[in-house]
Design an enzyme around this catalytic site. Structure first.
Site, PDB file in Angstrom:
ATOM      1  N   LYS A 136       0.831  -1.206   0.000  1.00  0.00           N
ATOM      2  CA  LYS A 136       0.000   0.000   0.000  1.00  0.00           C
ATOM      3  C   LYS A 136       0.863   1.252   0.000  1.00  0.00           C
ATOM      4  CE  LYS A 136      -4.278  -2.139   1.164  1.00  0.00           C
ATOM      5  NZ  LYS A 136      -5.258  -2.578   2.142  1.00  0.00           N
ATOM      6  N   ARG A 195      -2.679 -10.258   4.929  1.00  0.00           N
ATOM      7  CA  ARG A 195      -3.005 -10.442   3.509  1.00  0.00           C
ATOM      8  C   ARG A 195      -1.889  -9.805   2.697  1.00  0.00           C
ATOM      9  NH1 ARG A 195      -5.347  -7.330  -0.402  1.00  0.00           N
ATOM     10  NH2 ARG A 195      -6.711  -8.378  -1.895  1.00  0.00           N
TER      11      ARG A 195
END
Ligand code: PMM
Length: 275
Positions: A216, A252
Site C-alpha cells: 500500500k 493479507r
C-alpha cells in the site's frame, strides 16, 4: 486467535487479483491460466489461503458488474479449489460471493464489510463461510474524501462494531467473522500507522483480526521515489514480522514467500532465545 494451519504462526493470505487495474498487480493475471499458475505459486510459497478478486478497489477505481467479475474469477477459484487450496473470494457482490462459495471458496472477504450489497450478510449466513468484514466508508471513487476521523482507532472500532452487529442481526454467526481495519480504505498514511500501532484496541472487540498492508501507498512513501511497486514487498514483509507477536488471525500479502520467511525468522529467533 490463530487458525489451525498446521503452523504455529498467523495465517498468510496470498493475494491473487484477476483484474486489469488492481492496485499493484493489475493486468498481470487477467488470463485464467496465468492466474491459476500464480495461485499455485502463492500456495507453494507458503500461503495458507489464496484471496481471489476480480474487481479493483484501488483509490479512484470505477466499478465493474458482477457478471464480468465472475467471468474473471470463477474458473480460477474452481481450479485452485480442486487442487485442495483454501480459497477466499475478495468481492463486494453477494451473488459473486454465493457463486464463489459454490465454486469452492471457503472464505468471503468483503472490503465493504457488508455495506456495499445488502444481500451479502445473508449469503454469509446461508453458506456459513468465514466472513472477513472490513472497515469501510464508501466506494473507491469517493473514499479519499472520507478519510476524516476524530480518533481514527476509536472511530474504526465503533464503526466496525456497528457493521458486525448489522451482519449478526442478518443471521451471521459472530464466530464466522474476522475483522479487518481496512488500511488505505478512507484512510491516510497517518491513519494507517496509528491503526497498526494500536491493534490491541481493535482486537478487544473480540473477533480475530486480519491486516492488509501489502504494497500500500503508505509503505511506498518510505522508499525512494524511483522505487517500483514490487519494492514495497520488503517493507510489507517487515510489517508482517513486526506483527508476528500481535496475536492476529492473519496478514493479507502479495509476496507470500517474503512474509513466510519473515515469520520463520521471527519464530526461529524466538525459539532460540527461549532455549
Ligand atoms: N485491501 C485491498 C483489497 N482487498 N481485503 C482485505 N480483507 N483487507 C485489505 O486491506 C484489502 C482487501 C486492496 O489492495 P490490493 O488492490 O493490492 O489487493
Amino acid at each position: 486467535m490463530t487458525e489451525p494451519t498446521g503452523r504455529d504462526r498467523m495465517l498468510v493470505m496470498g493475494i491473487l487479483n484477476v483484474t486489469p487495474n488492481s492496485f499493484s498487480d493489475g493486468g498481470r493475471y487477467l488470463d485464467h491460466a496465468a492466474a491459476i499458475d500464480h495461485g499455485r505459486q502463492l500456495a507453494a510459497d507458503g500461503a495458507d489461503v489464496i484471496d481471489v478478486g476480480g474487481e479493483s478497489t484501488r483509490p479512484g477505481a470505477s466499478r465493474i458488474g458482477s457478471a464480468e467479475e465472475q467471468r474473471r474469477i470463477l474458473p480460477v477459484i474452481r481450479a485452485l479449489a480442486a487442487d485442495g487450496i483454501r480459497i477466499s473470494v475478495d468481492t463486494m457482490n453477494a451473488d459473486t460471493a454465493a457463486e464463489s462459495v459454490a465454486a469452492g471458496a471457503a472464505i468471503i472477504n468483503d472490503v465493504s464489510g457488508g455495506l456495499a450489497d445488502p444481500l451479502m450478510a445473508g449469503v454469509a449466513a446461508r453458506t456459513g463461510a468465514l466472513f472477513v468484514l472490513s472497515h469501510w466508508r464508501g466506494h473507491s471513487a469517493e473514499m479519499e474524501s472520507q478519510a476524516s476521523y476524530g480518533d481514527v482507532v476509536y472511530d474504526v472500532m465503533s464503526e466496525l462494531t456497528a457493521q458486525l452487529a448489522a451482519v449478526v442481526a442478518a443471521g451471521v454467526d459472530a464466530k464466522q467473522v474476522v475483522l479487518d481495519p481496512g488500511l488505505g480504505f478512507a484512510k491516510t498514511a497517518e491513519h494507517n500507522w496509528e491503526i497498526l500501532s494500536r491493534l490491541p484496541e481493535l482486537q478487544a472487540i473480540g473477533s480475530p483480526v486480519l491486516v492488509g498492508a501489502s504494497r500500500k501507498r503508505f509503505l511506498g512513501a518510505l522508499l525512494p521515489e524511483s522505487a517500483s511497486i514490487l519494492d514495497r514487498d520488503l517493507p510489507t514483509a517487515v510489517v508482517s514480522a513486526l506483527l508476528a507477536d500481535a496475536g492476529l488471525w492473519g496478514v493479507r500479502v502479495h509476496d507470500a514467500r517474503a512474509t513466510v520467511v519473515a515469520l520463520d525468522i521471527h519464530r526461529r529467533l524466538g525459539s532460540t532465545r527461549g532455549r
